[in-house]
Design a protein around this motif. Structure first.
Motif, PDB file in Angstrom:
ATOM      1  N   GLY A   1      94.974  71.872  29.503  1.00  0.00           N
ATOM      2  CA  GLY A   1      94.035  70.790  29.786  1.00  0.00           C
ATOM      3  C   GLY A   1      94.189  70.253  31.201  1.00  0.00           C
ATOM      4  O   GLY A   1      93.201  69.933  31.870  1.00  0.00           O
ATOM      5  N   ALA A   2      95.421  70.162  31.686  1.00  0.00           N
ATOM      6  CA  ALA A   2      95.650  69.689  33.051  1.00  0.00           C
ATOM      7  C   ALA A   2      95.103  70.685  34.070  1.00  0.00           C
ATOM      8  O   ALA A   2      94.483  70.294  35.069  1.00  0.00           O
ATOM      9  N   ALA A   3      95.308  71.969  33.822  1.00  0.00           N
ATOM     10  CA  ALA A   3      94.786  73.003  34.732  1.00  0.00           C
ATOM     11  C   ALA A   3      93.260  72.970  34.750  1.00  0.00           C
ATOM     12  O   ALA A   3      92.629  73.077  35.805  1.00  0.00           O
ATOM     13  N   ARG A   4      92.651  72.806  33.576  1.00  0.00           N
ATOM     14  CA  ARG A   4      91.191  72.696  33.490  1.00  0.00           C
ATOM     15  C   ARG A   4      90.711  71.465  34.251  1.00  0.00           C
ATOM     16  O   ARG A   4      89.720  71.503  34.962  1.00  0.00           O
ATOM     17  N   GLY A   5      91.439  70.359  34.113  1.00  0.00           N
ATOM     18  CA  GLY A   5      91.067  69.122  34.795  1.00  0.00           C
ATOM     19  C   GLY A   5      91.095  69.260  36.312  1.00  0.00           C
ATOM     20  O   GLY A   5      90.218  68.738  37.004  1.00  0.00           O
ATOM     21  N   ALA A   6      92.095  69.972  36.829  1.00  0.00           N
ATOM     22  CA  ALA A   6      92.186  70.187  38.280  1.00  0.00           C
ATOM     23  C   ALA A   6      90.979  70.985  38.772  1.00  0.00           C
ATOM     24  O   ALA A   6      90.400  70.675  39.817  1.00  0.00           O
ATOM     25  N   ALA A   7      90.583  72.004  38.015  1.00  0.00           N
ATOM     26  CA  ALA A   7      89.438  72.832  38.405  1.00  0.00           C
ATOM     27  C   ALA A   7      88.129  72.050  38.277  1.00  0.00           C
ATOM     28  O   ALA A   7      87.275  72.088  39.168  1.00  0.00           O
ATOM     29  N   ILE A   8      87.978  71.320  37.182  1.00  0.00           N
ATOM     30  CA  ILE A   8      86.755  70.556  36.950  1.00  0.00           C
ATOM     31  C   ILE A   8      86.598  69.461  37.998  1.00  0.00           C
ATOM     32  O   ILE A   8      85.494  69.206  38.488  1.00  0.00           O
ATOM     33  N   SER A   9      87.692  68.816  38.378  1.00  0.00           N
ATOM     34  CA  SER A   9      87.592  67.734  39.363  1.00  0.00           C
ATOM     35  C   SER A   9      87.129  68.257  40.721  1.00  0.00           C
ATOM     36  O   SER A   9      86.363  67.588  41.419  1.00  0.00           O
ATOM     37  N   ALA A  10      87.569  69.454  41.099  1.00  0.00           N
ATOM     38  CA  ALA A  10      87.129  70.035  42.370  1.00  0.00           C
ATOM     39  C   ALA A  10      85.626  70.278  42.355  1.00  0.00           C
ATOM     40  O   ALA A  10      84.935  70.018  43.344  1.00  0.00           O
ATOM     41  N   ALA A  11      85.108  70.755  41.227  1.00  0.00           N
ATOM     42  CA  ALA A  11      83.665  70.990  41.112  1.00  0.00           C
ATOM     43  C   ALA A  11      82.900  69.668  41.085  1.00  0.00           C
ATOM     44  O   ALA A  11      81.853  69.531  41.721  1.00  0.00           O
ATOM     45  N   ALA A  12      83.418  68.695  40.357  1.00  0.00           N
ATOM     46  CA  ALA A  12      82.741  67.403  40.237  1.00  0.00           C
ATOM     47  C   ALA A  12      82.660  66.687  41.588  1.00  0.00           C
ATOM     48  O   ALA A  12      81.646  66.065  41.902  1.00  0.00           O
ATOM     49  N   LEU A  13      83.721  66.785  42.385  1.00  0.00           N
ATOM     50  CA  LEU A  13      83.713  66.142  43.700  1.00  0.00           C
ATOM     51  C   LEU A  13      82.718  66.787  44.657  1.00  0.00           C
ATOM     52  O   LEU A  13      82.355  66.190  45.669  1.00  0.00           O
ATOM     53  N   ARG A  14      82.270  68.003  44.343  1.00  0.00           N
ATOM     54  CA  ARG A  14      81.273  68.689  45.169  1.00  0.00           C
ATOM     55  C   ARG A  14      79.909  68.716  44.496  1.00  0.00           C
ATOM     56  O   ARG A  14      79.046  69.508  44.840  1.00  0.00           O
ATOM     57  N   ASP A  15      79.731  67.852  43.510  1.00  0.00           N
ATOM     58  CA  ASP A  15      78.444  67.676  42.812  1.00  0.00           C
ATOM     59  C   ASP A  15      77.897  68.962  42.219  1.00  0.00           C
ATOM     60  O   ASP A  15      76.692  69.206  42.238  1.00  0.00           O
ATOM     61  N   ARG A  16      78.763  69.798  41.666  1.00  0.00           N
ATOM     62  CA  ARG A  16      78.321  71.004  40.965  1.00  0.00           C
ATOM     63  C   ARG A  16      78.407  70.751  39.467  1.00  0.00           C
ATOM     64  O   ARG A  16      79.423  70.256  38.976  1.00  0.00           O
ATOM     65  N   PRO A  17      77.358  71.067  38.713  1.00  0.00           N
ATOM     66  CA  PRO A  17      77.431  70.896  37.259  1.00  0.00           C
ATOM     67  C   PRO A  17      78.442  71.872  36.655  1.00  0.00           C
ATOM     68  O   PRO A  17      78.570  73.006  37.109  1.00  0.00           O
ATOM     69  N   VAL A  18      79.153  71.402  35.647  1.00  0.00           N
ATOM     70  CA  VAL A  18      80.181  72.204  34.983  1.00  0.00           C
ATOM     71  C   VAL A  18      79.749  72.450  33.545  1.00  0.00           C
ATOM     72  O   VAL A  18      79.372  71.527  32.839  1.00  0.00           O
ATOM     73  N   TYR A  19      79.791  73.721  33.128  1.00  0.00           N
ATOM     74  CA  TYR A  19      79.429  74.106  31.764  1.00  0.00           C
ATOM     75  C   TYR A  19      80.616  74.793  31.114  1.00  0.00           C
ATOM     76  O   TYR A  19      81.329  75.560  31.740  1.00  0.00           O
ATOM     77  N   GLU A  20      80.774  74.518  29.820  1.00  0.00           N
ATOM     78  CA  GLU A  20      81.810  75.172  29.022  1.00  0.00           C
ATOM     79  C   GLU A  20      81.156  76.198  28.112  1.00  0.00           C
ATOM     80  O   GLU A  20      80.071  75.950  27.576  1.00  0.00           O
ATOM     81  N   TYR A  21      81.817  77.320  27.925  1.00  0.00           N
ATOM     82  CA  TYR A  21      81.315  78.370  27.037  1.00  0.00           C
ATOM     83  C   TYR A  21      82.409  78.761  26.055  1.00  0.00           C
ATOM     84  O   TYR A  21      83.588  78.760  26.390  1.00  0.00           O
ATOM     85  N   ALA A  22      81.993  79.105  24.852  1.00  0.00           N
ATOM     86  CA  ALA A  22      82.943  79.565  23.834  1.00  0.00           C
ATOM     87  C   ALA A  22      83.596  80.859  24.310  1.00  0.00           C
ATOM     88  O   ALA A  22      82.929  81.709  24.907  1.00  0.00           O
ATOM     89  N   PRO A  23      84.907  81.038  24.061  1.00  0.00           N
ATOM     90  CA  PRO A  23      85.593  82.252  24.518  1.00  0.00           C
ATOM     91  C   PRO A  23      84.916  83.543  24.060  1.00  0.00           C
ATOM     92  O   PRO A  23      84.816  84.492  24.834  1.00  0.00           O
ATOM     93  N   LEU A  24      84.407  83.578  22.830  1.00  0.00           N
ATOM     94  CA  LEU A  24      83.735  84.791  22.348  1.00  0.00           C
ATOM     95  C   LEU A  24      82.451  85.055  23.114  1.00  0.00           C
ATOM     96  O   LEU A  24      82.095  86.196  23.380  1.00  0.00           O
ATOM     97  N   ARG A  25      81.769  83.997  23.508  1.00  0.00           N
ATOM     98  CA  ARG A  25      80.525  84.163  24.280  1.00  0.00           C
ATOM     99  C   ARG A  25      80.835  84.704  25.671  1.00  0.00           C
ATOM    100  O   ARG A  25      80.083  85.516  26.216  1.00  0.00           O
ATOM    101  N   VAL A  26      81.936  84.262  26.260  1.00  0.00           N
ATOM    102  CA  VAL A  26      82.333  84.763  27.575  1.00  0.00           C
ATOM    103  C   VAL A  26      82.628  86.254  27.481  1.00  0.00           C
ATOM    104  O   VAL A  26      82.162  87.046  28.305  1.00  0.00           O
TER     105      VAL A  26
END
Length: 174
Positions: A127-152
């Motif tokens: 969760g912390a690793a995901r948060g670090a990645a998501i925060s970088a995207a959020a600070l650059r105004d990029r929308p973030v989407y989550e996908y189910a592992p099987l869908r990926v």
């Protein structure tokens, strides 16, 4: 083309060979020009992230309606196990930020949804690793989407078995 199992499809995909779009004989409505009110296929550049504290995977992929997805750039953010967690999270944030700064045409960022883990410490670290990645995207105004592992996995391979397809869910925007 003969039927292929998932292992054979992965091997063919990694070798750059043709992979069948489906493993059954049903006709795909999109192949015959029927749309039934659905949205047109996505076109644009996506930053895909596979978060992990010591080895986060990043891939910049371009999607176009007239051709197969094109891998533009990829990287694994490797952090030495002896470095503290705060340093690892900073490296993940820095790498995602560098990807987004270098590619201004990224339309959105895609991550796998959190999988069930029996160890709560592992879940917290992921969760912390995901948060670090998501925060970088959020600070650059990029929308973030989550996908189910099987869908990926289905999207990467190009097909999935029947039960995988039924378990795959629609993306969830954060």
């Amino acid at each position: 083309m003969a039927r292929m199992n998932v292992r054979q499809m992965w091997a063919a995909k990694l070798a750059g060979k043709e992979v069948p779009a489906t493993t059954h004989s049903r006709v795909n409505a999109a192949d015959v020009g029927l749309n039934f009110g659905r949205k047109p296929p996505f076109a644009g550049v996506v930053l895909g992230i596979d978060p992990s504290l010591r080895g986060t995977g990043l891939a910049l992929v371009e999607f176009a309606q007239s051709r197969a997805p094109l891998l533009l750039r990829c990287q694994t953010v490797k952090v030495h196990p002896k470095l503290p967690m705060a340093v690892a999270l900073g490296e993940i944030h820095r790498a995602v930020a560098a990807f987004l700064d270098a590619a201004k045409d990224v339309r959105h960022v895609a991550l796998e949804q959190t999988i069930f883990v029996q160890n709560f410490q592992t879940a917290q670290i992921l969760g912390a690793a995901r948060g670090a990645a998501i925060s970088a995207a959020a600070l650059r105004d990029r929308p973030v989407y989550e996908y189910a592992p099987l869908r990926v996995k289905q999207a990467v391979v190009g097909a999935a078995c029947g039960w995988c397809a039924t378990l795959a869910s629609y993306p969830r925007r954060l």
